[in-house]
Design a protein around this motif. Structure first.
Motif: not given
Lengths: 167, 167
Positions: A133, A135-142
């Motif tokens: 999770n 990393m999922e947060v990281e992925i949509v951090s943009g």
DNA sequence: CCAAGATTGTTAGGGTACGAACAATTTCCT
DNA sequence: AGGAAATTGTTCGTACCCTAACAATCTTGG
């Protein structure tokens, strides 16, 4: 499909190839980007989070569904995960060999197989999912929170459209 | 991951499994929906448009990239298509056996391989792409033009974020 | 009841899909 | 110039992933 060439370049080329046939590039762009996104996200998560545990993307999805809903019938796993029952059979065999899940025939319907996590499997997920999770947060951090929600909503509409179409 | 169970049900289950660990469900929902969408779109296109021509999704992507940009180096095909060069080798071998593409060593750089469509391959794409695009239009028909553009933009942001992260 | 039909998980076979190791080639550095 | 480092496509091994066919099981209509 947005690697070396720009969108405009590509559109010009395609138009030329087809000599005037009307093409909807907005639709093409959306569909293409769903795939580039899915592939990029999957590869990234496999390399950064899953690799260490030896789970493939599909294996993780299976583990996740079982973890949340066990005991669960295999047909439901396949449906929730979005792959065929034949694929699931292979993945379950792999996971069973690694002692992460168990298979068991249903007492009420001899056709069904129920799947559960082993203690080892549960331990793995309790350890793995928070990392996943993060990393999922990281992925949509943009994206902003609103944009993230919009993205999910739009994708859900597309998927819904297709599932209605099938039925 | 939105098959038999609702999102809310799933979130409640996960929260219970982790006993209070903070999870960002917005990020999870977005990532999940990218996959459900990609899988649904891919399966649909394979079944409705590609099946008749005997092309898999990946084979079609390769054909499309080569069609638009031939002659093209294999490394560019892999990059544009979003898969590994090892995968591409296999797909190219299949396409070459079906007489849809040709491989040829670069004259200026002995490491490179250039790919072109055969006449048969070109004919196939001129016939297939309009059908493919018509189905793409169908797929996003539940979205407005603006929404379709937004979807593509948001996905591009996600993909970009990951590609920057790699570099 | 019971045969015809439907449903489920597995198997078989072909085609991706990946990372790692490899040989051939080119580029870089001094 | 010439060895070291980098780049490219292929091969290898493993794991998916799908459709079609199948055997086992359940449901249903008469």
């Amino acid at each position: 499909m947005a690697g070396h060439h720009t969108i405009t370049e590509t559109e010009r080329q395609v138009e030329q190839k087809l000599g005037g046939l009307p093409i909807d590039f907005t639709a093409t762009a959306a569909v293409n980007n769903i795939f580039r996104g899915a592939t990029a996200v999957r590869n990234h998560l496999e390399r950064t989070v899953l690799r260490a545990s030896g789970l493939s993307w599909t294996a993780f999805v299976v583990m996740w569904v079982v973890w949340v809903w066990e005991p669960i019938e295999t047909r439901v796993i396949a449906s929730e995960g979005g792959f065929s029952k034949a694929t699931l059979t292979g993945v379950l065999t792999t996971l069973e060999a690694r002692n992460f899940v168990t298979r068991e025939k249903s007492a009420t319907d001899g056709r069904l197989v129920l799947v559960r996590l082993t203690d080892s499997g549960r331990e793995l997920m309790e350890h793995l999912f928070p990392k996943f999770n993060a990393m999922e947060v990281e992925i949509v951090s943009g994206l902003t929170e609103d944009e993230t929600r919009t993205l999910a909503t739009l994708l859900r509409k597309v998927t819904q459209q297709l599932e209605d179409y099938e039925a």
